[in-house]
Design a protein around this motif. Structure first.
Motif, PDB file in Angstrom:
ATOM      1  N   VAL A 112       0.840  -1.196   0.000  1.00 12.45           N
ATOM      2  CA  VAL A 112       0.000   0.000   0.000  1.00 12.45           C
ATOM      3  C   VAL A 112       0.877   1.249   0.000  1.00 12.45           C
ATOM      4  CG1 VAL A 112      -1.881   1.217   1.162  1.00 12.45           C
ATOM      5  CG2 VAL A 112      -1.705  -1.279   1.363  1.00 12.45           C
ATOM      6  N   VAL A 113       0.531   2.179  -0.859  1.00 14.03           N
ATOM      7  CA  VAL A 113       1.178   3.489  -0.876  1.00 14.03           C
ATOM      8  C   VAL A 113       0.298   4.456  -0.101  1.00 14.03           C
ATOM      9  CG1 VAL A 113       1.917   5.417  -2.306  1.00 14.03           C
ATOM     10  CG2 VAL A 113       2.321   3.067  -3.070  1.00 14.03           C
ATOM     11  N   LEU A 114       0.867   5.142   0.890  1.00 13.81           N
ATOM     12  CA  LEU A 114       0.121   6.108   1.682  1.00 13.81           C
ATOM     13  C   LEU A 114       0.622   7.514   1.385  1.00 13.81           C
ATOM     14  CD1 LEU A 114       0.071   3.357   3.500  1.00 13.81           C
ATOM     15  CD2 LEU A 114      -0.872   4.891   5.224  1.00 13.81           C
ATOM     16  N   SER A 115      -0.304   8.451   1.333  1.00 12.31           N
ATOM     17  CA  SER A 115       0.044   9.858   1.153  1.00 12.31           C
ATOM     18  C   SER A 115      -0.944  10.692   1.954  1.00 12.31           C
ATOM     19  CB  SER A 115      -0.004  10.248  -0.330  1.00 12.31           C
ATOM     20  OG  SER A 115      -1.316  10.054  -0.853  1.00 12.31           O
ATOM     21  N   SER A 116      -0.639  11.968   2.093  1.00 13.95           N
ATOM     22  CA  SER A 116      -1.526  12.886   2.801  1.00 13.95           C
ATOM     23  C   SER A 116      -1.785  14.091   1.915  1.00 13.95           C
ATOM     24  CB  SER A 116      -0.908  13.333   4.132  1.00 13.95           C
ATOM     25  OG  SER A 116      -1.773  14.219   4.821  1.00 13.95           O
ATOM     26  N   PRO A 117      -2.792  14.005   1.019  1.00 12.84           N
ATOM     27  CA  PRO A 117      -3.072  15.130   0.122  1.00 12.84           C
ATOM     28  C   PRO A 117      -3.280  16.443   0.866  1.00 12.84           C
ATOM     29  CG  PRO A 117      -4.259  13.183  -0.594  1.00 12.84           C
ATOM     30  CD  PRO A 117      -3.652  12.834   0.729  1.00 12.84           C
ATOM     31  N   GLN A 118      -3.849  16.390   2.039  1.00 13.82           N
ATOM     32  CA  GLN A 118      -4.059  17.576   2.865  1.00 13.82           C
ATOM     33  C   GLN A 118      -2.751  18.081   3.458  1.00 13.82           C
ATOM     34  OE1 GLN A 118      -5.532  16.835   6.859  1.00 13.82           O
ATOM     35  NE2 GLN A 118      -7.281  18.185   6.442  1.00 13.82           N
TER      36      GLN A 118
ATOM     37  N   ALA B 188       4.432   8.633   5.598  1.00 12.90           N
ATOM     38  CA  ALA B 188       5.763   8.209   5.163  1.00 12.90           C
ATOM     39  C   ALA B 188       6.253   6.996   5.948  1.00 12.90           C
ATOM     40  CB  ALA B 188       6.743   9.365   5.318  1.00 12.90           C
ATOM     41  N   GLN B 189       5.835   6.865   7.214  1.00 10.37           N
ATOM     42  CA  GLN B 189       6.243   5.724   8.034  1.00 10.37           C
ATOM     43  C   GLN B 189       5.640   4.407   7.536  1.00 10.37           C
ATOM     44  OE1 GLN B 189       5.131   7.809  11.971  1.00 10.37           O
ATOM     45  NE2 GLN B 189       6.758   6.388  12.560  1.00 10.37           N
ATOM     46  N   LEU B 190       4.502   4.482   6.892  1.00 15.01           N
ATOM     47  CA  LEU B 190       3.777   3.271   6.498  1.00 15.01           C
ATOM     48  C   LEU B 190       3.814   2.999   5.002  1.00 15.01           C
ATOM     49  CD1 LEU B 190       0.592   3.863   8.698  1.00 15.01           C
ATOM     50  CD2 LEU B 190       2.572   2.429   9.251  1.00 15.01           C
ATOM     51  N   SER B 191       4.079   4.012   4.202  1.00 15.91           N
ATOM     52  CA  SER B 191       3.986   3.876   2.756  1.00 15.91           C
ATOM     53  C   SER B 191       4.966   2.838   2.213  1.00 15.91           C
ATOM     54  CB  SER B 191       4.242   5.218   2.082  1.00 15.91           C
ATOM     55  OG  SER B 191       4.005   5.132   0.686  1.00 15.91           O
ATOM     56  N   GLY B 192       4.466   2.010   1.291  1.00 15.37           N
ATOM     57  CA  GLY B 192       5.284   0.994   0.652  1.00 15.37           C
ATOM     58  C   GLY B 192       5.297  -0.333   1.373  1.00 15.37           C
ATOM     59  N   HIS B 193       4.611  -0.409   2.507  1.00 11.70           N
ATOM     60  CA  HIS B 193       4.576  -1.653   3.272  1.00 11.70           C
ATOM     61  C   HIS B 193       3.289  -2.430   3.001  1.00 11.70           C
ATOM     62  CE1 HIS B 193       8.207  -1.067   5.689  1.00 11.70           C
ATOM     63  NE2 HIS B 193       7.914   0.230   5.645  1.00 11.70           N
ATOM     64  N   VAL B 194       3.324  -3.718   3.297  1.00  7.16           N
ATOM     65  CA  VAL B 194       2.175  -4.602   3.098  1.00  7.16           C
ATOM     66  C   VAL B 194       1.262  -4.507   4.321  1.00  7.16           C
ATOM     67  CG1 VAL B 194       1.416  -6.994   2.823  1.00  7.16           C
ATOM     68  CG2 VAL B 194       3.462  -6.170   1.621  1.00  7.16           C
TER      69      VAL B 194
ATOM     70  N   PHE C 174       0.748  -3.021   9.542  1.00  8.74           N
ATOM     71  CA  PHE C 174       1.633  -3.139   8.388  1.00  8.74           C
ATOM     72  C   PHE C 174       2.833  -4.012   8.738  1.00  8.74           C
ATOM     73  CE2 PHE C 174      -0.983   0.498   7.690  1.00  8.74           C
ATOM     74  CZ  PHE C 174      -1.197   0.536   6.317  1.00  8.74           C
ATOM     75  N   ASP C 175       3.512  -4.489   7.693  1.00  3.24           N
ATOM     76  CA  ASP C 175       4.551  -5.492   7.904  1.00  3.24           C
ATOM     77  C   ASP C 175       5.829  -4.945   8.536  1.00  3.24           C
ATOM     78  OD1 ASP C 175       5.679  -4.119   5.790  1.00  3.24           O
ATOM     79  OD2 ASP C 175       5.764  -5.839   4.429  1.00  3.24           O
TER      80      ASP C 175
END
Length: 334
Positions: free
Chosen positions: A23-29, A37-43, A58-59
């Motif tokens: 999963v890619v996480l972002s914060s548009p706001q 950023a701590q979670l982005s790119g993890h399963v 997350f993994d």
């Protein structure tokens, strides 16, 4: 505020569409950029709901905790896979009446839109490329021409896979926690019958309430006493039990509290299955369809102030308790 059934339904969509996927996480706001950023790119490895709070693991061992509060909502978009437990149901989608039976029906005939256009039966409506709002109520917004869609409004965090996105707006809480912090939060919460409907959970609820001089109308809204009950379920549970909301917890009998817990388990299961806070049992086919179309026909006392009680004819009373509106029948619940 979304009550427990809504959060369980939302969590099931994460389990179905995100768990096991990167999963890619972002914060548009922008307000949650560091957390994303701590979670982005993890399963994503787990999705849990406890009462009104949800936890996504997350993994890398970190969790995303979300509490929607009064104004929070998730928008799912893309090729959404409907929750299997809900998709497998048909007819009344788990509405168990006092005869203990479910009606069998053509699944297509089970689709009922309420007066707000919300599809209570197949609210996720997948797999097809669509966008669905999930909060206290659920509503299909539109079909998608492109994916992922542009963020709409103040999106605190977006979770994105190659086929599905989930946008969060307006939450009371959105934070990254480590396992010890997650345990600390969960340990402060009361029992949730969707997670634990054992005699031990029931006894914990009974023992907690029986120790307190606090009014039962306040105790049911205390998430450390029991998880998931909000304003609608509070009013309806107390009416169904014929309990005065002003009665001190310690004044109630063990038998009445056990019955209250079991009724909460019953109504919560209906809410998870249908997406609606249906609190009236033993409705005929026509009455059931009317109730699913119109929220005013789904409840005994909630938002019926000044109207005659459906049982005794006394006007339903409205007052404030715990900074929230309280509805009850002064005769049936004397």
């Amino acid at each position: 505020m979304p009550e427990g059934h809504s959060v369980h339904r939302i969590t099931r969509q994460f389990a179905r569409n995100f768990v096991g996927r990167r999963v890619v996480l972002s914060s548009p706001q922008g307000r949650f950029a560091a957390g994303a950023a701590q979670l982005s790119g993890h399963v994503m490895t787990d999705a849990r709901a406890v009462g009104k709070q949800m936890f996504l693991e997350f993994d890398n061992g970190l969790w995303l905790r979300v509490h929607l509060g009064m104004y929070g909502a998730w928008d799912f978009a893309g090729d959404i896979i409907m929750d299997a437990t809900i998709a497998a149901s048909n007819g009344r989608m788990g509405q168990t009446n006092q005869r203990g039976t479910d009606l069998d029906a053509d699944p297509a005939a089970a689709v009922v839109l309420d007066s707000a256009g919300e599809n209570s039966m197949h609210s996720i409506g997948a797999p097809r490329r669509t966008r669905v709002r999930m909060a206290e109520q659920e509503k299909e917004i539109d079909q998608l021409d492109t994916f992922p869609p542009d963020p709409v409004g103040q999106v605190r965090v977006r979770l994105l896979t190659d086929t599905v996105s989930a946008d969060l707006r307006g939450p009371t809480a959105c934070e990254v926690l480590d396992p010890a912090q997650v345990d600390a939060v969960m340990n402060r919460l009361g029992p949730d019958p969707q997670l634990d409907d054992t005699p031990e959970a029931e006894q914990r609820f009974v023992d907690t309430v029986r120790k307190k001089p606090t009014r039962i109308g306040l105790l049911l809204m205390d998430q450390s006493v029991v998880s998931g009950i909000g304003n609608v379920y509070r009013a309806e549970l107390l009416f169904r039990a014929r309990i005065n909301p002003h009665a001190p917890g310690k004044s109630l009998t063990v038998q009445s509290l056990r019955a209250l817990w079991r009724d909460w388990s019953h109504l919560l299961s209906i809410g998870v299955a249908t997406g609606q806070m249906m609190t009236m049992d033993d409705l005929g086919d026509d009455a059931y369809k009317l109730a699913m179309k119109n929220r005013a026909d789904r409840h005994w006392v909630y938002k019926r102030e000044g109207l005659p009680c459906r049982v005794c004819g006394t006007h339903i009373t409205l007052e404030e308790m715990g900074a929230r509106k309280l509805y009850y029948c002064p005769s049936c619940q004397a």
